[in-house]
Design an enzyme around this catalytic site. Structure first.
Site, PDB file in Angstrom:
ATOM      1  N   GLU A  89      -2.332  19.159  -3.258  1.00  0.00           N
ATOM      2  CA  GLU A  89      -3.542  19.171  -4.101  1.00  0.00           C
ATOM      3  C   GLU A  89      -4.530  18.066  -3.716  1.00  0.00           C
ATOM      4  O   GLU A  89      -5.566  17.931  -4.354  1.00  0.00           O
ATOM      5  CB  GLU A  89      -3.150  19.012  -5.564  1.00  0.00           C
ATOM      6  CG  GLU A  89      -2.308  20.141  -6.118  1.00  0.00           C
ATOM      7  CD  GLU A  89      -0.804  20.021  -5.794  1.00  0.00           C
ATOM      8  OE1 GLU A  89      -0.427  19.009  -5.167  1.00  0.00           O
ATOM      9  OE2 GLU A  89      -0.051  20.932  -6.153  1.00  0.00           O
ATOM     10  N   SER A  90      -4.259  17.237  -2.761  1.00  0.00           N
ATOM     11  CA  SER A  90      -5.119  16.181  -2.183  1.00  0.00           C
ATOM     12  C   SER A  90      -4.308  14.895  -1.988  1.00  0.00           C
ATOM     13  O   SER A  90      -3.451  14.878  -1.118  1.00  0.00           O
ATOM     14  CB  SER A  90      -6.416  15.935  -2.953  1.00  0.00           C
ATOM     15  OG  SER A  90      -7.291  17.034  -2.759  1.00  0.00           O
TER      16      SER A  90
ATOM     17  N   CYS B 200      -7.242  18.670  -6.474  1.00  0.00           N
ATOM     18  CA  CYS B 200      -8.127  19.830  -6.490  1.00  0.00           C
ATOM     19  C   CYS B 200      -7.733  20.741  -7.637  1.00  0.00           C
ATOM     20  O   CYS B 200      -6.596  20.716  -8.112  1.00  0.00           O
ATOM     21  CB  CYS B 200      -8.029  20.556  -5.166  1.00  0.00           C
ATOM     22  SG  CYS B 200      -8.654  19.492  -3.874  1.00  0.00           S
TER      23      CYS B 200
ATOM     24  N   SER C 208       0.862  -1.180   0.000  1.00  0.00           N
ATOM     25  CA  SER C 208       0.000   0.000   0.000  1.00  0.00           C
ATOM     26  C   SER C 208       0.893   1.222   0.000  1.00  0.00           C
ATOM     27  O   SER C 208       1.893   1.260   0.724  1.00  0.00           O
ATOM     28  CB  SER C 208      -0.896   0.046   1.240  1.00  0.00           C
ATOM     29  OG  SER C 208      -2.007  -0.791   1.104  1.00  0.00           O
TER      30      SER C 208
ATOM     31  N   HIS D 110      -3.048   0.401  -3.845  1.00  0.00           N
ATOM     32  CA  HIS D 110      -3.063  -0.840  -3.082  1.00  0.00           C
ATOM     33  C   HIS D 110      -2.878  -1.951  -4.115  1.00  0.00           C
ATOM     34  O   HIS D 110      -3.607  -1.987  -5.109  1.00  0.00           O
ATOM     35  CB  HIS D 110      -4.384  -1.008  -2.325  1.00  0.00           C
ATOM     36  CG  HIS D 110      -4.695   0.162  -1.430  1.00  0.00           C
ATOM     37  ND1 HIS D 110      -4.042   0.374  -0.230  1.00  0.00           N
ATOM     38  CD2 HIS D 110      -5.536   1.212  -1.580  1.00  0.00           C
ATOM     39  CE1 HIS D 110      -4.502   1.494   0.323  1.00  0.00           C
ATOM     40  NE2 HIS D 110      -5.402   2.026  -0.476  1.00  0.00           N
TER      41      HIS D 110
END
Lengths: 132, 132
Positions: B62-63, B83, B55, B68
């Site tokens: 920006e987020s 974003c 993972s 995974h």
């Protein structure tokens, strides 16, 4: 872990701006949500933006839980993605919604890792719901 | 940062299992993807599962960008959420797909933080596409 998973794409509106702007409180809310979802936390990262806003990402054994907040809009974008087939992502989402005092929650549920044909995986839209 | 964002929910199939099983290489691929998307990295967390699987979550200004992996299925579940209103999430996704040698990529695009009515935000499904 099980491969196929449930991913909730969640927009929370009308939240408490003081909560959304406070990295310490957002972190606590995320951990409460992970606990409610009986998820196993591998790592937590929380970032305080200036002048305002918080991003928080919790790596789980079951996948991840994330939040990005805009206190000036009383809005938070949340993702709850857990592998396996159980209702726990909804429990985690509800606890987070309660902790942030969300007035309206929009949920888009997506199934991840669906085998469309041998060795080829897609996601599937399960549906949308609103919780007020 | 801009509130409304583009979220790509991506299933990558037929990937190189050796890549998917190696936390060091997954980390490098994630950072290449973030760079291609001209995103600003705040934090990287990568976890090696035993016996297999990785993972990885990259917190961005920006987020976020996450993966995974299930090497035994040659499959990876990827999220690219940025974003603002620009094509860069697709660039990041393509670079990650190339690095993992994905044979088939299924993309579901979702717009986040759309104001449905005053103070009430929802997500919107933009569409799905397949890249082979």
């Amino acid at each position: 872990m099980h491969m196929a998973g449930t991913h909730l794409v969640v927009e929370m509106s009308g939240c408490d701006p003081l909560m959304l702007g406070d990295a310490v409180r957002v972190r606590a809310a995320l951990l409460s949500a992970a606990d409610a979802g009986r998820a196993h936390v591998l790592n937590v990262f929380v970032h305080q933006f200036h002048p305002t806003g918080v991003s928080g990402i919790v790596a789980l054994e079951e996948s991840h839980l994330s939040i990005h907040t805009w206190p000036e809009r009383a809005y938070a974008a949340v993702d709850v993605y857990t592998c396996g087939d159980h209702p726990l992502p909804y429990l985690a989402m509800r606890v987070l919604s309660q902790q942030l005092h969300a007035q309206h929650t929009h949920v888009r549920e997506i199934r991840r890792g669906i085998e469309q044909r041998a060795g080829c995986y897609v996601s599937e839209a399960v549906g949308e719901s609103d919780i007020s």
